[in-house]
Design an enzyme around this catalytic site. Structure first.
Site, short mmCIF file in Angstrom:
data_model
loop_
_atom_site.label_atom_id
_atom_site.label_comp_id
_atom_site.label_asym_id
_atom_site.label_seq_id
_atom_site.Cartn_x
_atom_site.Cartn_y
_atom_site.Cartn_z
N TRP A 2 -37.90 -36.87 -35.06
CA TRP A 2 -38.54 -37.09 -33.75
C TRP A 2 -37.55 -36.93 -32.62
O TRP A 2 -37.90 -36.44 -31.55
CB TRP A 2 -39.21 -38.47 -33.73
N ASP A 3 -36.30 -37.31 -32.84
CA ASP A 3 -35.27 -37.03 -31.84
C ASP A 3 -35.12 -35.53 -31.63
O ASP A 3 -34.97 -35.05 -30.49
CB ASP A 3 -33.93 -37.61 -32.29
N VAL A 4 -35.11 -34.78 -32.72
CA VAL A 4 -34.95 -33.32 -32.62
C VAL A 4 -36.12 -32.71 -31.86
O VAL A 4 -35.94 -31.92 -30.92
CB VAL A 4 -34.81 -32.71 -34.02
N GLY A 31 -35.93 -33.60 -28.17
CA GLY A 31 -34.95 -32.81 -27.42
C GLY A 31 -35.45 -31.42 -27.09
O GLY A 31 -35.23 -30.91 -25.98
#
Length: 404
Positions: free
Chosen positions: A164-166, A169
């Protein structure tokens, strides 16, 4: 900067930490934007995050900040905050862009828009209402850990990749580019909020997970390394290696049957079961018997023999590898995505450029040493003298490289 790069002339001020916001900035920097990461003097919370080089330099920090410029200011002091505003004001027609996941009031859109009315401001946060969250907590509540892992397992399995961070971003980079295009047409800035929880929920919805729960009311089962709704699984070879094999189409199954000598067996099994293995659903429903038939073929052959047997077919397969295997095999050295950089604090290593292969992009550039560009940015953008910058450093307003 590369004058022929797709995003040449775009300037982004990034006040960030951890994964999502730095990855958004990195994505833009790899396409030619000037991304100035502005950190507090002494570093943000991610500066020393593992993994570390023998020197103690964070490989995580350097990986996410390649190709950027590094400035350090004392955000606790009003003069340090004013300097950030000055950088925003002086960043030119392609500037006026802020990417942040920091929640300080003085970094909010409304405050900074007084300095730059056409400001494009993207704020990453945990939830849409401003509450904090991280990838690991968002992942837990979205449902994926209770679908991940072997059949029969009771507890959750988190994935190693901060997915989810990827995704967040990459959404951030797209959001800034969309807002910048809108500003070119209308002159208007944008206040964008991007919630990590919304990213996870959106992806779960787009992939059908949410619709499946609403429409069928049933829980999707854990199935280990099988492919839900299709035929795929890992197999062990005679020399102890493991390979992943994926069958997505009728042709894939036909080629796999021919390569393994099981084409006739598959056909007879279809007849006995009244199934059509050309259909995803039938391959999935009968996955256990199909993979049980395939297991001996892989188990009786080494990885090399498996490769030879599947060569020239349409079958999708790959060996499982560790990161150290990638290094030892020469796969990194032979990959055109990667090139050698001399990374401050680390030394020479192969690093990736942008996976977007397009005209104007260049290979990877090292991350700066922490605070290395403070003097050059303050003199170049703000017109301060070297003596002015030294004075700021002596008063603790700006951190120069020797102070980092």
């Amino acid at each position: 900067m590369n004058a022929g790069a797709p995003l040449d002339g775009l300037t982004v001020l990034e006040v960030s930490s951890f994964v999502a916001a730095p990855l958004g900035g990195l994505t833009l920097a790899q396409l030619g934007a000037e991304v100035i990461r502005v950190d507090p003097v002494g570093g943000a919370a991610d500066q020393g995050r593992w993994p570390l080089a023998p020197s103690g330099t964070s490989l995580y920090w350097t990986g996410l900040n390649q190709g950027k410029r590094s400035v350090t200011l004392n955000f606790r002091d009003a003069e340090g905050r004013r300097l950030l505003g000055d950088l925003l004001a002086a960043s030119g027609p392609g500037g006026g862009i802020v990417l942040t996941n920091a929640a300080q009031r003085w970094l909010a859109h409304d405050d900074l828009a007084r300095i730059r009315p056409d400001l494009i401001h993207l704020q990453i946060q945990g939830y849409r209402d401003g509450r904090a969250a991280v990838d690991y907590t968002v992942n837990a509540e979205t449902g994926f850990p209770l679908l991940t892992g072997p059949e029969g397992l009771a507890g959750p399995v988190n994935h190693v990749l901060p997915a989810w961070d990827v995704a967040c971003g990459l959404y951030a980079a797209i959001g800034l580019l969309a807002a910048e295009r809108r500003r070119q047409r209308t002159g208007a800035g944008s206040a964008i909020t991007l919630a990590l929880a919304d990213v996870a929920m959106a992806v779960a919805g787009h992939l059908g997970f949410l619709a499946e729960a609403q429409v069928t009311g049933t829980e999707r089962p854990r199935i280990g390394n099988h492919l839900y709704g299709g035929l795929a699984r890992d197999f062990r070879t005679a020399d102890g290696e493991r390979v992943m094999v994926v069958v997505l189409t009728r042709r894939h199954l036909a080629d796999l049957g021919a390569a393994t000598g099981l084409a006739g067996t598959f056909g007879e099994l279809e007849r006995l079961l009244g199934a059509d293995f050309g259909q995803d659903g039938d391959r999935y429903r009968h996955r256990e018997v199909l993979t049980a038939l395939l297991e001996p073929w892989f188990a009786d052959r080494t990885l090399t023999e498996v490769s030879q047997g599947l060569e020239g077919t349409s079958v999708l397969w790959s060996r499982y590898r560790r990161f150290t295997d990638l290094v030892a095999s020469g796969a990194l050295a032979g990959n055109p995505l990667l090139a050698e950089i001399d990374q401050p604090g680390v030394g020479p290593l192969l690093a990736p450029g942008s996976p977007l292969a397009m005209d104007g992009t260049t290979g990877p550039r090292p991350a700066p040493a922490f605070g290395a560009d403070t003097g050059a940015v303050l003199t170049g953008l703000l017109g301060l003298s070297a003596a002015d910058v030294r004075g700021l450093a002596e008063r603790g307003i700006a951190g120069l490289l020797s102070d980092a």
